[in-house]
Write a protein that holds these residues in place. Sequence first.
Motif, PDB file in Angstrom:
ATOM      1  N   TYR A  32     -32.487   9.880 -75.144  1.00  8.44           N
ATOM      2  CA  TYR A  32     -32.990   9.243 -73.934  1.00  8.44           C
ATOM      3  C   TYR A  32     -33.120  10.240 -72.791  1.00  8.44           C
ATOM      4  CZ  TYR A  32     -32.263   4.531 -75.797  1.00  8.44           C
ATOM      5  OH  TYR A  32     -32.336   3.385 -76.526  1.00  8.44           O
ATOM      6  N   ALA A  33     -34.188  10.110 -72.037  1.00  7.20           N
ATOM      7  CA  ALA A  33     -34.276  10.781 -70.739  1.00  7.20           C
ATOM      8  C   ALA A  33     -33.465   9.967 -69.731  1.00  7.20           C
ATOM      9  CB  ALA A  33     -35.728  10.869 -70.281  1.00  7.20           C
ATOM     10  N   VAL A  34     -32.940  10.646 -68.737  1.00 11.23           N
ATOM     11  CA  VAL A  34     -32.108   9.989 -67.719  1.00 11.23           C
ATOM     12  C   VAL A  34     -32.568  10.406 -66.333  1.00 11.23           C
ATOM     13  CG1 VAL A  34     -29.786   9.769 -66.768  1.00 11.23           C
ATOM     14  CG2 VAL A  34     -30.117   9.822 -69.254  1.00 11.23           C
ATOM     15  N   GLY A  35     -32.601   9.449 -65.451  1.00 13.47           N
ATOM     16  CA  GLY A  35     -32.939   9.733 -64.066  1.00 13.47           C
ATOM     17  C   GLY A  35     -31.857   9.214 -63.137  1.00 13.47           C
ATOM     18  N   TRP A  36     -31.723   9.907 -62.009  1.00 15.41           N
ATOM     19  CA  TRP A  36     -30.885   9.412 -60.916  1.00 15.41           C
ATOM     20  C   TRP A  36     -31.803   8.960 -59.788  1.00 15.41           C
ATOM     21  CZ3 TRP A  36     -25.759   8.478 -60.818  1.00 15.41           C
ATOM     22  CH2 TRP A  36     -24.947   9.096 -61.776  1.00 15.41           C
ATOM     23  N   PHE A  37     -31.486   7.804 -59.236  1.00 11.49           N
ATOM     24  CA  PHE A  37     -32.228   7.252 -58.116  1.00 11.49           C
ATOM     25  C   PHE A  37     -31.213   6.830 -57.052  1.00 11.49           C
ATOM     26  CE2 PHE A  37     -36.421   6.939 -60.084  1.00 11.49           C
ATOM     27  CZ  PHE A  37     -36.098   7.074 -61.420  1.00 11.49           C
ATOM     28  N   ARG A  38     -31.686   6.617 -55.835  1.00 12.41           N
ATOM     29  CA  ARG A  38     -30.776   6.166 -54.792  1.00 12.41           C
ATOM     30  C   ARG A  38     -31.485   5.176 -53.870  1.00 12.41           C
ATOM     31  NH1 ARG A  38     -30.166  11.828 -51.331  1.00 12.41           N
ATOM     32  NH2 ARG A  38     -32.274  11.841 -50.392  1.00 12.41           N
ATOM     33  N   GLN A  39     -30.679   4.343 -53.254  1.00 17.68           N
ATOM     34  CA  GLN A  39     -31.216   3.352 -52.326  1.00 17.68           C
ATOM     35  C   GLN A  39     -30.304   3.251 -51.118  1.00 17.68           C
ATOM     36  OE1 GLN A  39     -32.032  -0.499 -54.057  1.00 17.68           O
ATOM     37  NE2 GLN A  39     -33.485  -0.989 -52.436  1.00 17.68           N
ATOM     38  N   GLY A  42     -31.790  -0.840 -46.230  1.00 21.05           N
ATOM     39  CA  GLY A  42     -33.076  -1.074 -45.590  1.00 21.05           C
ATOM     40  C   GLY A  42     -34.217  -0.230 -46.118  1.00 21.05           C
ATOM     41  N   LYS A  43     -33.956   0.563 -47.147  1.00 21.40           N
ATOM     42  CA  LYS A  43     -34.998   1.433 -47.700  1.00 21.40           C
ATOM     43  C   LYS A  43     -35.240   1.108 -49.173  1.00 21.40           C
ATOM     44  CE  LYS A  43     -34.293   5.321 -44.552  1.00 21.40           C
ATOM     45  NZ  LYS A  43     -34.112   6.797 -44.453  1.00 21.40           N
ATOM     46  N   GLU A  44     -36.369   1.568 -49.669  1.00 19.11           N
ATOM     47  CA  GLU A  44     -36.682   1.374 -51.079  1.00 19.11           C
ATOM     48  C   GLU A  44     -35.918   2.385 -51.932  1.00 19.11           C
ATOM     49  OE1 GLU A  44     -41.210  -0.431 -50.684  1.00 19.11           O
ATOM     50  OE2 GLU A  44     -40.875   1.472 -51.703  1.00 19.11           O
ATOM     51  N   ARG A  45     -35.735   2.007 -53.176  1.00 18.24           N
ATOM     52  CA  ARG A  45     -35.087   2.916 -54.115  1.00 18.24           C
ATOM     53  C   ARG A  45     -35.997   4.118 -54.347  1.00 18.24           C
ATOM     54  NH1 ARG A  45     -32.100   0.220 -59.194  1.00 18.24           N
ATOM     55  NH2 ARG A  45     -31.484  -1.069 -57.401  1.00 18.24           N
ATOM     56  N   PHE A  88     -25.818  13.597 -44.084  1.00 19.02           N
ATOM     57  CA  PHE A  88     -25.684  12.190 -43.728  1.00 19.02           C
ATOM     58  C   PHE A  88     -26.763  11.354 -44.401  1.00 19.02           C
ATOM     59  CE2 PHE A  88     -24.528   8.540 -41.362  1.00 19.02           C
ATOM     60  CZ  PHE A  88     -25.697   7.932 -40.931  1.00 19.02           C
ATOM     61  N   GLU A  89     -27.962  11.911 -44.474  1.00 23.10           N
ATOM     62  CA  GLU A  89     -29.089  11.167 -45.038  1.00 23.10           C
ATOM     63  C   GLU A  89     -29.016  11.011 -46.554  1.00 23.10           C
ATOM     64  OE1 GLU A  89     -29.205  13.718 -42.910  1.00 23.10           O
ATOM     65  OE2 GLU A  89     -30.796  15.147 -43.454  1.00 23.10           O
ATOM     66  N   ASP A  90     -28.024  11.601 -47.194  1.00 22.02           N
ATOM     67  CA  ASP A  90     -27.808  11.379 -48.622  1.00 22.02           C
ATOM     68  C   ASP A  90     -27.016  10.097 -48.880  1.00 22.02           C
ATOM     69  OD1 ASP A  90     -27.263  14.912 -48.961  1.00 22.02           O
ATOM     70  OD2 ASP A  90     -29.070  13.795 -49.527  1.00 22.02           O
ATOM     71  N   THR A  91     -26.545   9.463 -47.818  1.00 16.18           N
ATOM     72  CA  THR A  91     -25.799   8.222 -47.957  1.00 16.18           C
ATOM     73  C   THR A  91     -26.662   7.151 -48.604  1.00 16.18           C
ATOM     74  OG1 THR A  91     -24.393   8.689 -46.047  1.00 16.18           O
ATOM     75  CG2 THR A  91     -24.625   6.382 -46.700  1.00 16.18           C
ATOM     76  N   ALA A  92     -26.172   6.583 -49.703  1.00 14.51           N
ATOM     77  CA  ALA A  92     -26.943   5.588 -50.454  1.00 14.51           C
ATOM     78  C   ALA A  92     -26.111   5.107 -51.634  1.00 14.51           C
ATOM     79  CB  ALA A  92     -28.252   6.186 -50.962  1.00 14.51           C
ATOM     80  N   THR A 105     -40.302  10.597 -63.093  1.00 15.45           N
ATOM     81  CA  THR A 105     -39.743  10.461 -61.754  1.00 15.45           C
ATOM     82  C   THR A 105     -39.992   9.058 -61.196  1.00 15.45           C
ATOM     83  OG1 THR A 105     -41.763  11.250 -60.697  1.00 15.45           O
ATOM     84  CG2 THR A 105     -40.147  12.913 -61.325  1.00 15.45           C
ATOM     85  N   SER A 106     -40.595   8.202 -61.999  1.00 16.19           N
ATOM     86  CA  SER A 106     -40.974   6.874 -61.523  1.00 16.19           C
ATOM     87  C   SER A 106     -39.972   5.804 -61.941  1.00 16.19           C
ATOM     88  CB  SER A 106     -42.359   6.513 -62.070  1.00 16.19           C
ATOM     89  OG  SER A 106     -42.703   5.188 -61.710  1.00 16.19           O
ATOM     90  N   ILE A 107     -39.615   4.972 -60.991  1.00 15.59           N
ATOM     91  CA  ILE A 107     -38.671   3.888 -61.252  1.00 15.59           C
ATOM     92  C   ILE A 107     -39.147   2.984 -62.380  1.00 15.59           C
ATOM     93  CG2 ILE A 107     -37.723   1.762 -60.254  1.00 15.59           C
ATOM     94  CD1 ILE A 107     -37.616   3.242 -57.571  1.00 15.59           C
ATOM     95  N   VAL A 108     -40.422   2.692 -62.408  1.00 19.26           N
ATOM     96  CA  VAL A 108     -40.951   1.702 -63.348  1.00 19.26           C
ATOM     97  C   VAL A 108     -40.908   2.184 -64.797  1.00 19.26           C
ATOM     98  CG1 VAL A 108     -42.423   0.672 -61.591  1.00 19.26           C
ATOM     99  CG2 VAL A 108     -43.344   2.461 -63.073  1.00 19.26           C
TER     100      VAL A 108
END
Length: 123
Positions: A32-39, A42-45, A88-92, A105-108
Amino acid sequence: QVQLVESGGGLVQAGGSLRLSCAASGRTFSSYAVGWFRQAPGKEREFVAAINWSGASTAYAASVKGRFTISRDNAKNTVYLQMNTLKFEDTAVYYCAADRTHYSTSIVDYAYWGQGTQVTVSS
């Protein structure tokens, strides 16, 4: 089926480091490929980093390139995200996701998701 569990989040001062882990169940996780995402609130993932099944290919968002490193240990069914020089902006809430078909790189494109782990960076 793959089940993913993230860990390693917490509170850290700006400039500090954290290492997130994404532990997977399933005998075929190494394919499997694996991705990290963050949200953030008030912002999109958004995409953070991705790694292909072997670890030979990686991709990063421009905002984290040079500070974050994604890696995997297929013998341990675990993918890591080493985060240095945190801002600070890495907070999620950080999520790992896996897919057998797509290295993306796409969530979908990711079929399986963990529950997330909170990262809070104090300024």
